[in-house]
Design an enzyme around this catalytic site. Structure first.
Site, PDB file in Angstrom:
ATOM      1  N   CYS A 128      47.591  37.806  51.645  1.00 52.83           N
ATOM      2  CA  CYS A 128      46.403  38.038  50.824  1.00 52.83           C
ATOM      3  C   CYS A 128      46.630  37.569  49.392  1.00 52.83           C
ATOM      4  O   CYS A 128      45.749  36.949  48.781  1.00 52.83           O
ATOM      5  CB  CYS A 128      46.032  39.519  50.844  1.00 52.83           C
ATOM      6  SG  CYS A 128      44.508  39.913  49.977  1.00 52.83           S
ATOM      7  N   CYS A 224      45.607  47.798  54.166  1.00 50.31           N
ATOM      8  CA  CYS A 224      44.341  48.310  53.650  1.00 50.31           C
ATOM      9  C   CYS A 224      43.228  48.313  54.682  1.00 50.31           C
ATOM     10  O   CYS A 224      42.288  49.098  54.579  1.00 50.31           O
ATOM     11  CB  CYS A 224      43.926  47.522  52.414  1.00 50.31           C
ATOM     12  SG  CYS A 224      43.646  45.755  52.724  1.00 50.31           S
TER      13      CYS A 224
END
EC number: 2.8.1.13
Length: 399
Positions: A128, A224
């Site tokens: 990410c 997440c």
């Protein structure tokens, strides 16, 4: 005064980063990157964004809730986070925009799922940072003529004598430099990491004194987008056709079958809990064999490996600088510590490396990152393809 695009997550770190950048005289543009998988409407926020501030024509989320705070429980960039980020930006008088990057984030999720189904242990945070936070956000920054991109990561940028180096954050308990090794080296000179010179308690205290309203907000979770249950449940939900296809036997290193498992994606190298078998003494996952679907377990000492091979390496230094490094350490997991060792780039391919540790290390997991440090400085790193089982077994596999 420099124009800086700041990734604002609605958390305490990026909120204080905004204050620090303003304090130092920068022009700050706050950007919330919406990449969770709840409906886009659940995360719509006010934006009066002129057309020329969205050069990539990314979807900009408007306000469907009258500006009220909604508590949409979503692990990644929730509506609550968006509202918090917007509120902080407004309190500081900085422009704030929300970009819908869901399509980009789907490849992070696909990578996560595919790696587990290939018997590897993925690290989506590193991907990410590379692909989105210091990838797509740089694209946006270029479009608005911003000189720098900033985040709330606990790491430090050292800019001196025309060089830009990535270093560990001051707070050793929160250091995130490991997760930044994959960033394009050409972008280091344009990175700003304002909170890296502070400890987490100092950042929370600063947020309280500034009245930001997020000083007691919890830290984000490690994965997440896996908000409930075990990661293997998430993998199965994304690839229902694979349910049962990865089930197999649990065996000892001696080959004795001691149980069965419902899918090897539930395991990782070094795992002790949730093995599903009782052995009378602690046993750990030693290796996972996707071809046979076997999960091999053994005692702690059987986890030790003298080295590893990694590919897809990304270097912030030259081959010569790596060879000259005085105190090289290799970190092989996010919350781990660097272990002294020797690093050699592949002779013909600098994107491959071999690592030999000074002392054998436990739980060298394929799919995880191996990040090379010289003291506090990040030199680069790569993705572990396999552990070296014996001292003589050190040659990188054929391409």
């Amino acid at each position: 005064m420099s124009r800086v695009v700041l990734a604002m997550s609605g958390g305490v770190d990026s909120s204080v980063a905004a204050h620090l950048l303003l304090r130092d005289g920068h022009e700050v543009i706050g950007v919330f990157m919406r990449h969770g998988e709840a409906s886009a409407a659940a995360c719509r926020i006010d934006s009066d964004e002129p057309q020329n501030t969205n050069p990539l024509n990314l979807p900009v989320l408007g306000d469907s809730a009258g500006g009220k705070r909604a508590d949409h429980k979503q692990g990644c960039c929730s509506a609550t986070d968006a509202a918090d980020a917007r509120r902080v930006a407004m309190s500081m008088g900085i422009p704030f925009y929300s970009l819908d990057l869901q399509e980009d984030f789907r490849k992070i999720v696909d990578y996560f799922v595919d790696d587990y189904l290939a018997a590897r242990t993925p690290n989506p945070c590193v991907k990410c940072n590379h692909w989105i936070k210091f990838g797509r956000l740089f694209d946006y920054a270029d479009g608005v003529d911003a000189e720098f991109v900033a985040t709330g990561h606990y790491a430090r940028m050292v800019h001196s004598n025309g060089r830009s180096e990535l270093h560990r954050g001051l707070d050793g308990h929160k250091d995130q430099s490991y997760a930044l090794f994959g960033i394009d080296p050409a972008r280091l000179s344009r990175m700003m990491l304002p909170v890296g010179d502070f400890t987490k308690p100092e950042i929370r205290e600063m947020a309280t004194s500034l009245g930001l309203g997020v000083s007691d907000k919890k830290d984000s979770q490690e994965i997440c987008f896996v908000t409930q249950g075990h990661h293997s449940d998430f993998v199965k939900s994304r690839r229902p056709e694979m349910v049962g296809a990865t089930a197999g036997e649990i065996v000892t290193t001696g080959g004795k079958v001691v149980g069965e498992h419902k899918g090897f994606e539930a395991f990782t190298i070094g795992q002790r809990k949730r093995l599903g078998v009782a052995m009378g003494e602690p046993h750990f996952v030693i290796r996972i064999e996707p071809d046979t679907r076997r999960v091999v377990i053994g005692r702690a000492e059987e986890l030790l490996r003298p080295g590893l091979v990694a590919d897809q390496c990304n270097w912030f230094v030259t081959r010569e600088e790596l060879a000259d490094a005085q105190s090289v350490g290799i970190q092989i997991r996010y919350n781990g510590q660097p272990h002294p060792g020797h690093v050699v780039m592949d002779g013909s391919d600098p994107t491959r490396m071999k690592v030999m540790f000074d002392d054998p290390q436990a739980a060298v997991a394929p799919g995880q990152a191996a990040v090379v440090y010289d003291g506090e400085r990040v030199l680069g790193g790569g993705w572990i393809t396999h552990a070296i089982d014996h001292i003589a077994d050190g040659s990188p596999p054929p391409a």
